[in-house]
Design a protein around this motif. Structure first.
Motif, short mmCIF file in Angstrom:
data_model
loop_
_atom_site.label_atom_id
_atom_site.label_comp_id
_atom_site.label_asym_id
_atom_site.label_seq_id
_atom_site.Cartn_x
_atom_site.Cartn_y
_atom_site.Cartn_z
N ALA A 138 -11.00 -74.29 -0.76
CA ALA A 138 -11.92 -73.81 -1.59
C ALA A 138 -11.27 -72.53 -2.52
N THR A 139 -11.43 -72.55 -3.71
CA THR A 139 -11.24 -71.39 -4.38
C THR A 139 -12.10 -71.13 -5.69
N GLU A 140 -12.73 -69.86 -5.71
CA GLU A 140 -13.64 -69.65 -6.82
C GLU A 140 -12.81 -69.12 -8.02
N TRP A 141 -13.18 -69.21 -9.27
CA TRP A 141 -12.47 -68.68 -10.24
C TRP A 141 -13.63 -68.40 -11.32
N ARG A 142 -12.82 -67.37 -12.25
CA ARG A 142 -13.73 -66.98 -13.50
C ARG A 142 -12.56 -66.55 -14.50
N VAL A 143 -12.95 -66.83 -15.62
CA VAL A 143 -12.04 -66.59 -16.93
C VAL A 143 -12.65 -64.94 -17.20
N MET A 144 -11.41 -64.03 -17.33
CA MET A 144 -11.60 -62.74 -17.67
C MET A 144 -11.18 -62.56 -19.52
N ALA A 145 -10.33 -63.25 -19.88
CA ALA A 145 -10.05 -63.20 -21.26
C ALA A 145 -9.44 -64.50 -21.59
N ARG A 146 -9.13 -64.69 -23.03
CA ARG A 146 -8.51 -66.02 -23.64
C ARG A 146 -7.97 -65.60 -24.72
N GLY A 147 -6.71 -66.36 -25.00
CA GLY A 147 -5.99 -66.10 -26.27
C GLY A 147 -4.63 -66.67 -26.33
N GLY A 148 -4.23 -67.18 -27.27
CA GLY A 148 -2.90 -67.67 -27.72
C GLY A 148 -2.64 -68.85 -26.77
N GLY A 149 -3.43 -69.82 -26.53
CA GLY A 149 -3.15 -70.73 -25.43
C GLY A 149 -2.84 -70.29 -23.97
N LEU A 150 -3.48 -69.13 -23.75
CA LEU A 150 -3.36 -68.67 -22.35
C LEU A 150 -4.79 -68.00 -22.04
N ALA A 151 -4.98 -68.07 -20.57
CA ALA A 151 -6.27 -67.25 -20.13
C ALA A 151 -5.64 -66.46 -18.87
N PHE A 152 -6.46 -65.21 -18.63
CA PHE A 152 -6.48 -64.54 -17.84
C PHE A 152 -7.66 -65.02 -16.85
N VAL A 153 -7.20 -65.21 -15.58
CA VAL A 153 -8.31 -65.89 -14.60
C VAL A 153 -8.11 -65.13 -13.36
N GLU A 154 -9.40 -64.56 -12.88
CA GLU A 154 -9.34 -63.92 -11.60
C GLU A 154 -9.89 -65.37 -10.52
N PHE A 155 -9.01 -65.15 -9.55
CA PHE A 155 -9.34 -66.24 -8.46
C PHE A 155 -9.68 -65.60 -7.05
N THR A 156 -10.54 -66.22 -6.42
CA THR A 156 -10.93 -65.68 -4.98
C THR A 156 -10.79 -66.90 -4.06
N PRO A 157 -9.67 -66.70 -3.29
CA PRO A 157 -9.70 -68.02 -2.32
C PRO A 157 -10.77 -67.99 -1.13
N LEU A 158 -11.31 -68.93 -0.78
CA LEU A 158 -12.39 -68.81 0.10
C LEU A 158 -11.68 -69.41 1.30
N THR A 159 -10.47 -69.98 1.63
CA THR A 159 -9.73 -70.46 2.60
C THR A 159 -8.31 -69.76 2.18
N GLY A 160 -7.40 -70.08 3.12
CA GLY A 160 -6.28 -69.47 3.29
C GLY A 160 -4.97 -70.31 3.21
N ARG A 161 -5.02 -71.47 2.58
CA ARG A 161 -3.93 -72.23 2.64
C ARG A 161 -2.54 -72.04 1.85
N THR A 162 -1.69 -72.58 2.38
CA THR A 162 -0.25 -72.31 1.49
C THR A 162 -0.46 -72.79 0.00
N HIS A 163 0.07 -71.74 -0.81
CA HIS A 163 0.09 -72.03 -2.08
C HIS A 163 -1.34 -72.47 -2.83
N GLN A 164 -2.44 -72.17 -2.32
CA GLN A 164 -3.54 -72.53 -2.39
C GLN A 164 -3.91 -72.56 -3.86
#
Length: 243
Positions: A138-164
């Protein structure tokens, strides 16, 4: 000719973000593996001798970050500390916040990705895929900013899987910029835009958690500047630390 380390050994001490008698948190540079792979090769562990700070032994890894991921890397300074940190990580009590740049613009402002993960290939144990028979992830996420076809996203992993984070982000249609395995590739020569921004470590039950933040690596800072995003935006750890 022998391979050269990507950064100078003596400079690793300058990347220490937190130091006490039990642990270190260092700002891992992107492009450096934390330990030698099956075929050997240069790695960050080779440089830990410069991080003794008076103790008789080198510190050791309490967890791992991918080669191309930058940011907060936690080291234990002796066996007792490593045992405590290992328990905290395995019990999911260490809060982790990652910053990433993704291709596309998610419709929602935030969300929760719940998708089990498993090894995609027995011969490549680090290569992961969403699999109904895999481990709950499980991973939580939220968008911090957008623009030019890209987005700045903050991720909070609730589990610790490889490459999650990398797999989950690609799974929901927002692949990480510069990810050649799971997502947006390295089009235009972009390096992986994934940064371990912050950790919160409740090492002592009698004291507040140790909270550490790492500055953006140069390649991500350049992208933030180009997009007009605030690289000093606050990144509160959203996940509560349970007892």
């Amino acid at each position: 000719m022998s391979a050269r380390l990507p950064i100078e050994t003596d400079s690793l001490a300058d990347r220490v973000l937190h130091r006490d008698g039990m642990m270190l948190v260092i700002d891992k540079p992107a492009g450096v593996p934390v330990h030698a792979g099956p075929k050997g090769g240069i790695n960050l562990e080779q440089m830990f001798g410069s991080l003794r700070f008076g103790l008789p032994r080198d510190p050791a890894l309490a967890h791992r970050l991918d080669k191309d991921t930058s940011g907060c890397l936690v080291l234990g300074r002796h066996r007792k500390a490593l045992a405590r940190l290992g328990k905290l990580f395995s019990n999911g009590r260490i809060g982790k916040t990652y910053w990433a740049v993704v291709r596309g613009s998610p419709e929602a402002e935030s969300g929760l990705i719940e998708a089990p993960l498993a090894k995609r290939s027995p011969e490549r144990g680090w290569w992961m895929a969403v699999d109904p028979a895999g481990q709950p992830s499980a991973t939580e996420w939220r968008v911090m900013a957008r623009g030019g076809g890209l987005a700045f996203v903050e991720f909070t992993p609730l589990t610790g899987r490889t490459h999650q984070i990398r797999v989950h982000a690609a799974h929901v249609g927002m692949p990480l910029l510069g990810d050649p395995i799971y997502g947006a590739g390295s089009a235009g020569g972009a390096a992986l835009h994934l940064h371990a921004r912050a950790v919160s470590i409740p090492f002592s039950e009698k004291r507040p958690p140790i909270e550490v933040e790492a500055p953006l690596p140069p390649h991500m800072a350049a992208t933030f500047t180009a997009m007009g995003w605030d690289a000093e935006a606050p990144s509160p750890l959203k996940r509560p630390i349970s007892a």
